[in-house]
Write a protein that holds these residues in place. Structure first.
Motif, PDB file in Angstrom:
ATOM      1  N   ILE A  25       0.995  -1.239   0.032  1.00  0.00           N
ATOM      2  CA  ILE A  25       0.067   0.022  -0.131  1.00  0.00           C
ATOM      3  C   ILE A  25       1.016   1.235  -0.089  1.00  0.00           C
ATOM      4  O   ILE A  25       0.719   2.221  -0.785  1.00  0.00           O
ATOM      5  N   LYS A  26       1.912   1.226   0.747  1.00  0.00           N
ATOM      6  CA  LYS A  26       2.842   2.331   0.897  1.00  0.00           C
ATOM      7  C   LYS A  26       3.584   2.572  -0.355  1.00  0.00           C
ATOM      8  O   LYS A  26       3.620   3.677  -0.955  1.00  0.00           O
ATOM      9  N   ARG A  27       4.486   1.463  -0.847  1.00  0.00           N
ATOM     10  CA  ARG A  27       5.114   1.470  -1.937  1.00  0.00           C
ATOM     11  C   ARG A  27       4.372   1.865  -3.045  1.00  0.00           C
ATOM     12  O   ARG A  27       5.015   2.693  -3.897  1.00  0.00           O
ATOM     13  N   GLU A  28       3.132   1.330  -3.299  1.00  0.00           N
ATOM     14  CA  GLU A  28       2.427   1.609  -4.614  1.00  0.00           C
ATOM     15  C   GLU A  28       1.475   2.823  -4.518  1.00  0.00           C
ATOM     16  O   GLU A  28       0.938   3.256  -5.392  1.00  0.00           O
ATOM     17  N   ASN A  29       1.721   3.571  -3.208  1.00  0.00           N
ATOM     18  CA  ASN A  29       0.889   4.637  -3.062  1.00  0.00           C
ATOM     19  C   ASN A  29      -0.880   4.484  -3.534  1.00  0.00           C
ATOM     20  O   ASN A  29      -1.383   5.100  -4.153  1.00  0.00           O
ATOM     21  N   LEU A  30      -1.166   3.275  -2.663  1.00  0.00           N
ATOM     22  CA  LEU A  30      -2.538   2.917  -2.937  1.00  0.00           C
ATOM     23  C   LEU A  30      -3.409   3.889  -2.046  1.00  0.00           C
ATOM     24  O   LEU A  30      -3.068   4.141  -1.009  1.00  0.00           O
ATOM     25  N   ARG A  31      -4.587   4.176  -2.425  1.00  0.00           N
ATOM     26  CA  ARG A  31      -5.352   5.087  -1.719  1.00  0.00           C
ATOM     27  C   ARG A  31      -6.979   4.482  -1.688  1.00  0.00           C
ATOM     28  O   ARG A  31      -7.250   3.516  -2.305  1.00  0.00           O
ATOM     29  N   ARG A  32      -7.584   5.204  -0.932  1.00  0.00           N
ATOM     30  CA  ARG A  32      -9.019   5.090  -0.592  1.00  0.00           C
ATOM     31  C   ARG A  32      -9.294   3.641  -0.274  1.00  0.00           C
ATOM     32  O   ARG A  32      -9.859   2.540  -0.947  1.00  0.00           O
ATOM     33  N   PHE A  33      -9.043   3.354   0.997  1.00  0.00           N
ATOM     34  CA  PHE A  33      -9.180   2.078   1.568  1.00  0.00           C
ATOM     35  C   PHE A  33      -9.639   2.104   3.121  1.00  0.00           C
ATOM     36  O   PHE A  33      -9.547   3.212   3.794  1.00  0.00           O
ATOM     37  N   ASN A  34     -10.374   1.391   3.595  1.00  0.00           N
ATOM     38  CA  ASN A  34     -10.700   1.157   4.843  1.00  0.00           C
ATOM     39  C   ASN A  34      -9.996  -0.017   5.571  1.00  0.00           C
ATOM     40  O   ASN A  34     -10.498  -1.315   5.355  1.00  0.00           O
ATOM     41  N   TRP A  35      -8.935   0.188   6.258  1.00  0.00           N
ATOM     42  CA  TRP A  35      -7.970  -0.882   6.658  1.00  0.00           C
ATOM     43  C   TRP A  35      -8.656  -1.433   8.238  1.00  0.00           C
ATOM     44  O   TRP A  35      -8.367  -0.710   9.158  1.00  0.00           O
ATOM     45  N   PHE A  36      -9.352  -2.431   8.167  1.00  0.00           N
ATOM     46  CA  PHE A  36     -10.025  -3.176   9.201  1.00  0.00           C
ATOM     47  C   PHE A  36     -10.820  -2.095  10.313  1.00  0.00           C
ATOM     48  O   PHE A  36     -10.660  -2.049  11.315  1.00  0.00           O
ATOM     49  N   ASN A  37     -11.894  -1.508   9.808  1.00  0.00           N
ATOM     50  CA  ASN A  37     -12.550  -0.605  10.090  1.00  0.00           C
ATOM     51  C   ASN A  37     -11.921   0.679  10.746  1.00  0.00           C
ATOM     52  O   ASN A  37     -12.505   0.869  12.042  1.00  0.00           O
ATOM     53  N   GLU A  38     -10.865   1.130  10.323  1.00  0.00           N
ATOM     54  CA  GLU A  38     -10.095   2.202  11.095  1.00  0.00           C
ATOM     55  C   GLU A  38     -10.834   3.501  10.965  1.00  0.00           C
ATOM     56  O   GLU A  38     -10.429   4.399  11.679  1.00  0.00           O
ATOM     57  N   HIS A  39     -11.999   3.586  10.043  1.00  0.00           N
ATOM     58  CA  HIS A  39     -12.710   4.976  10.042  1.00  0.00           C
ATOM     59  C   HIS A  39     -14.114   4.397   9.633  1.00  0.00           C
ATOM     60  O   HIS A  39     -14.306   3.260   8.994  1.00  0.00           O
ATOM     61  N   PRO A  40     -15.345   5.117   9.864  1.00  0.00           N
ATOM     62  CA  PRO A  40     -16.768   4.993   9.228  1.00  0.00           C
ATOM     63  C   PRO A  40     -16.411   4.833   7.467  1.00  0.00           C
ATOM     64  O   PRO A  40     -15.368   5.294   7.204  1.00  0.00           O
ATOM     65  N   LEU A  41     -17.366   4.157   7.166  1.00  0.00           N
ATOM     66  CA  LEU A  41     -17.480   3.826   5.695  1.00  0.00           C
ATOM     67  C   LEU A  41     -17.442   5.455   4.926  1.00  0.00           C
ATOM     68  O   LEU A  41     -18.111   6.184   5.377  1.00  0.00           O
ATOM     69  N   ARG A  42     -16.706   5.289   3.791  1.00  0.00           N
ATOM     70  CA  ARG A  42     -16.284   6.613   3.303  1.00  0.00           C
ATOM     71  C   ARG A  42     -16.849   6.168   1.752  1.00  0.00           C
ATOM     72  O   ARG A  42     -16.624   4.996   1.287  1.00  0.00           O
ATOM     73  N   GLU A  43     -17.114   7.234   0.978  1.00  0.00           N
ATOM     74  CA  GLU A  43     -17.358   6.870  -0.586  1.00  0.00           C
ATOM     75  C   GLU A  43     -16.238   6.536  -1.303  1.00  0.00           C
ATOM     76  O   GLU A  43     -15.020   6.814  -1.229  1.00  0.00           O
ATOM     77  N   ASN A  44     -16.523   5.390  -2.270  1.00  0.00           N
ATOM     78  CA  ASN A  44     -15.459   4.925  -3.125  1.00  0.00           C
ATOM     79  C   ASN A  44     -14.366   4.229  -2.655  1.00  0.00           C
ATOM     80  O   ASN A  44     -13.357   4.864  -3.068  1.00  0.00           O
ATOM     81  N   GLU A  45     -14.434   3.550  -1.850  1.00  0.00           N
ATOM     82  CA  GLU A  45     -13.422   2.816  -0.952  1.00  0.00           C
ATOM     83  C   GLU A  45     -13.321   1.265  -1.199  1.00  0.00           C
ATOM     84  O   GLU A  45     -14.576   0.661  -1.290  1.00  0.00           O
ATOM     85  N   VAL A  46     -12.257   0.787  -0.920  1.00  0.00           N
ATOM     86  CA  VAL A  46     -12.165  -0.801  -0.687  1.00  0.00           C
ATOM     87  C   VAL A  46     -11.966  -0.932   0.676  1.00  0.00           C
ATOM     88  O   VAL A  46     -11.206  -0.266   1.441  1.00  0.00           O
ATOM     89  N   GLY A  47     -12.772  -1.576   1.380  1.00  0.00           N
ATOM     90  CA  GLY A  47     -12.589  -2.165   2.692  1.00  0.00           C
ATOM     91  C   GLY A  47     -12.307  -3.607   3.108  1.00  0.00           C
ATOM     92  O   GLY A  47     -12.491  -4.443   2.178  1.00  0.00           O
ATOM     93  N   ILE A  48     -11.649  -3.652   4.218  1.00  0.00           N
ATOM     94  CA  ILE A  48     -11.452  -5.049   4.832  1.00  0.00           C
ATOM     95  C   ILE A  48     -11.845  -5.153   5.965  1.00  0.00           C
ATOM     96  O   ILE A  48     -11.505  -4.252   6.783  1.00  0.00           O
ATOM     97  N   LYS A  49     -12.435  -6.100   6.620  1.00  0.00           N
ATOM     98  CA  LYS A  49     -12.819  -6.368   7.951  1.00  0.00           C
ATOM     99  C   LYS A  49     -12.765  -7.675   8.535  1.00  0.00           C
ATOM    100  O   LYS A  49     -13.018  -8.588   7.503  1.00  0.00           O
ATOM    101  N   VAL A  50     -12.599  -8.041   9.637  1.00  0.00           N
ATOM    102  CA  VAL A  50     -12.624  -9.314  10.330  1.00  0.00           C
ATOM    103  C   VAL A  50     -14.032  -9.458  11.254  1.00  0.00           C
ATOM    104  O   VAL A  50     -14.043  -8.362  11.896  1.00  0.00           O
ATOM    105  N   ASN A  51     -14.626 -10.529  11.065  1.00  0.00           N
ATOM    106  CA  ASN A  51     -15.515 -10.899  12.119  1.00  0.00           C
ATOM    107  C   ASN A  51     -15.280 -12.204  12.749  1.00  0.00           C
ATOM    108  O   ASN A  51     -15.806 -13.348  11.976  1.00  0.00           O
ATOM    109  N   GLY A  52     -14.618 -12.651  13.721  1.00  0.00           N
ATOM    110  CA  GLY A  52     -14.344 -14.003  14.186  1.00  0.00           C
ATOM    111  C   GLY A  52     -13.369 -14.336  13.196  1.00  0.00           C
ATOM    112  O   GLY A  52     -12.127 -13.947  13.197  1.00  0.00           O
TER     113      GLY A  52
END
Length: 79
Positions: A10-37
């Motif tokens: 993510i850092k090396r390729e300067n990837l943007r617009r993501f939500n890393w394990f619910n680090e913030h509320p949902l935002r528009e046009n992003e890719v998210g990852i979360k875990v439940n159990g």
């Protein structure tokens, strides 16, 4: 893929617009990852910050989920 490797990509390729394990509320046009159990979910949000119907994909291991997460972030960067 491990979390440390994913963060490095993510850092090396300067990837943007993501939500890393619910680090913030949902935002528009992003890719998210979360875990439940023991289940990881990858999703995409729309312009209203709602999860796009049909975009959710669930995995039973973190490595596969992180691979899919990075793949989707890369696709977003191309678009």
């Amino acid at each position: 893929m491990r979390k440390e490797e994913a963060k490095d990509i993510i850092k090396r390729e300067n990837l943007r617009r993501f939500n890393w394990f619910n680090e913030h509320p949902l935002r528009e046009n992003e890719v998210g990852i979360k875990v439940n159990g023991n289940e990881w979910e990858i999703y995409v949000t729309d312009e209203r910050a709602s999860i796009v119907s049909g975009s959710r994909k669930k995995f039973n291991n973190e490595n596969e989920a992180l691979d899919n997460f990075i793949k989707r972030l890369r696709i977003d960067k191309i678009l």
